[in-house]
Write a protein that holds these residues in place. Structure first.
Motif, mmCIF file in Angstrom:
data_model
loop_
_atom_site.group_PDB
_atom_site.id
_atom_site.type_symbol
_atom_site.label_atom_id
_atom_site.label_comp_id
_atom_site.label_asym_id
_atom_site.label_seq_id
_atom_site.Cartn_x
_atom_site.Cartn_y
_atom_site.Cartn_z
ATOM 1 N N ARG A 1 -7.426 7.787 -1.131
ATOM 2 C CA ARG A 1 -6.050 8.298 -1.034
ATOM 3 C C ARG A 1 -5.026 7.172 -0.963
ATOM 4 O O ARG A 1 -3.869 7.407 -0.644
ATOM 5 C CB ARG A 1 -5.886 9.154 0.225
ATOM 6 C CG ARG A 1 -6.708 10.408 0.251
ATOM 7 C CD ARG A 1 -6.389 11.227 1.489
ATOM 8 N NE ARG A 1 -6.255 10.419 2.702
ATOM 9 C CZ ARG A 1 -7.024 10.538 3.772
ATOM 10 N NH1 ARG A 1 -7.980 11.429 3.807
ATOM 11 N NH2 ARG A 1 -6.834 9.770 4.822
ATOM 12 N N THR A 2 -5.452 5.961 -1.244
ATOM 13 C CA THR A 2 -4.581 4.794 -1.091
ATOM 14 C C THR A 2 -4.450 4.051 -2.415
ATOM 15 O O THR A 2 -5.451 3.727 -3.035
ATOM 16 C CB THR A 2 -5.144 3.833 -0.026
ATOM 17 O OG1 THR A 2 -5.316 4.551 1.194
ATOM 18 C CG2 THR A 2 -4.232 2.660 0.202
ATOM 19 N N GLU A 3 -3.228 3.793 -2.800
ATOM 20 C CA GLU A 3 -2.943 2.937 -3.953
ATOM 21 C C GLU A 3 -2.512 1.579 -3.414
ATOM 22 O O GLU A 3 -1.836 1.506 -2.377
ATOM 23 C CB GLU A 3 -1.831 3.548 -4.800
ATOM 24 C CG GLU A 3 -1.308 2.668 -5.916
ATOM 25 C CD GLU A 3 -2.273 2.464 -7.061
ATOM 26 O OE1 GLU A 3 -3.196 1.632 -6.925
ATOM 27 O OE2 GLU A 3 -2.106 3.129 -8.096
ATOM 28 N N ASP B 1 0.278 8.830 -5.495
ATOM 29 C CA ASP B 1 1.259 9.481 -6.361
ATOM 30 C C ASP B 1 2.590 9.561 -5.624
ATOM 31 O O ASP B 1 2.660 9.312 -4.431
ATOM 32 C CB ASP B 1 0.788 10.870 -6.812
ATOM 33 C CG ASP B 1 0.417 11.778 -5.652
ATOM 34 O OD1 ASP B 1 -0.548 12.528 -5.773
ATOM 35 O OD2 ASP B 1 1.091 11.730 -4.593
ATOM 36 N N HIS C 1 0.846 -1.189 0.000
ATOM 37 C CA HIS C 1 0.000 0.000 0.000
ATOM 38 C C HIS C 1 0.878 1.235 0.000
ATOM 39 O O HIS C 1 1.995 1.231 0.517
ATOM 40 C CB HIS C 1 -0.960 0.008 1.191
ATOM 41 C CG HIS C 1 -0.278 0.259 2.496
ATOM 42 N ND1 HIS C 1 -0.141 1.520 3.027
ATOM 43 C CD2 HIS C 1 0.324 -0.588 3.347
ATOM 44 C CE1 HIS C 1 0.511 1.435 4.165
ATOM 45 N NE2 HIS C 1 0.815 0.167 4.383
ATOM 46 N N CYS C 2 0.359 2.290 -0.612
ATOM 47 C CA CYS C 2 1.112 3.544 -0.672
ATOM 48 C C CYS C 2 0.154 4.672 -1.058
ATOM 49 O O CYS C 2 -1.032 4.444 -1.297
ATOM 50 C CB CYS C 2 2.254 3.445 -1.682
ATOM 51 S SG CYS C 2 1.756 3.113 -3.388
ATOM 52 N N ALA C 3 0.700 5.867 -1.146
ATOM 53 C CA ALA C 3 -0.075 7.011 -1.614
ATOM 54 C C ALA C 3 -0.312 6.851 -3.122
ATOM 55 O O ALA C 3 0.424 6.133 -3.802
ATOM 56 C CB ALA C 3 0.676 8.312 -1.328
ATOM 57 N N SER D 1 -10.064 6.520 4.034
ATOM 58 C CA SER D 1 -8.904 6.981 3.263
ATOM 59 C C SER D 1 -8.698 6.180 1.970
ATOM 60 O O SER D 1 -7.660 6.303 1.323
ATOM 61 C CB SER D 1 -7.644 6.906 4.125
ATOM 62 O OG SER D 1 -7.393 5.568 4.507
#
Length: 165
Positions: free
Chosen positions: A146-148, A67, A63-65, A143
């Protein structure tokens, strides 16, 4: 693991057994994700520590932001490796270190369906916050946009160990 392959490991006397490799992949808190980046018009290596979850099969989720530099690197080259280090033991009087590690090689996929992203977040909560899963699911839902979630399709895994007394 049907993709556990130590045939390319130079030190065949230091192979990590497949069962321990599976334990490392399932239990480790973090790994180093290594990618390719373009820096000043040149190709360079780029590695960062990340939390991850193995699905027990052929994929690792990260998981990450949505961008950032990591995603730019992955957009230009989706081939990566994930290094996970288990137990280590520096033995000063023998001038050596005992260790165990695995290297997962594969390709990152982005843009997963929402259902698969939710599933990956649940797996992450099961691993890192099992006692707070209900609260974690609410947090993940708030969220979610907002999560990739990145899916590393495992192509091969190899492992080494050096046991020192």
């Amino acid at each position: 693991m049907n993709n556990y392959d130590n045939s390319q490991v130079r030190r065949q006397d230091r192979l990590l057994d497949e069962g321990r490799a599976e334990e490392l992949l399932a239990e480790a808190e973090y790994g180093i994700l290594s990618m390719v980046e373009q820096r000043d018009g040149k190709t360079a290596g780029y590695g960062i520590p990340i939390n991850f979850i193995w699905d027990g099969g052929t994929a690792v989720y990260i998981h990450c932001a949505p961008d950032g530099h990591k995603l730019k690197c992955l957009d230009s080259c989706a081939e990566v490796s994930l290094t996970v280090v288990g137990r280590t033991n520096v033995v000063p009087n023998k001038f050596t270190t005992g260790y165990e590690s695995i290297v997962v090689r594969g390709r990152i996929e982005r843009g997963l369906p929402a259902e698969e992203r939710h599933h990956a977040l649940e797996l992450l909560l099961d691993k890192f916050s099992p006692n707070d899963k209900a609260v974690g699911l609410k947090y993940a839902e708030k969220s979610f946009y907002r999560t990739e979630i990145l899916k590393l399709h495992i192509q091969s895994i190899s492992g080494k160990a050096k046991h020192v007394q």
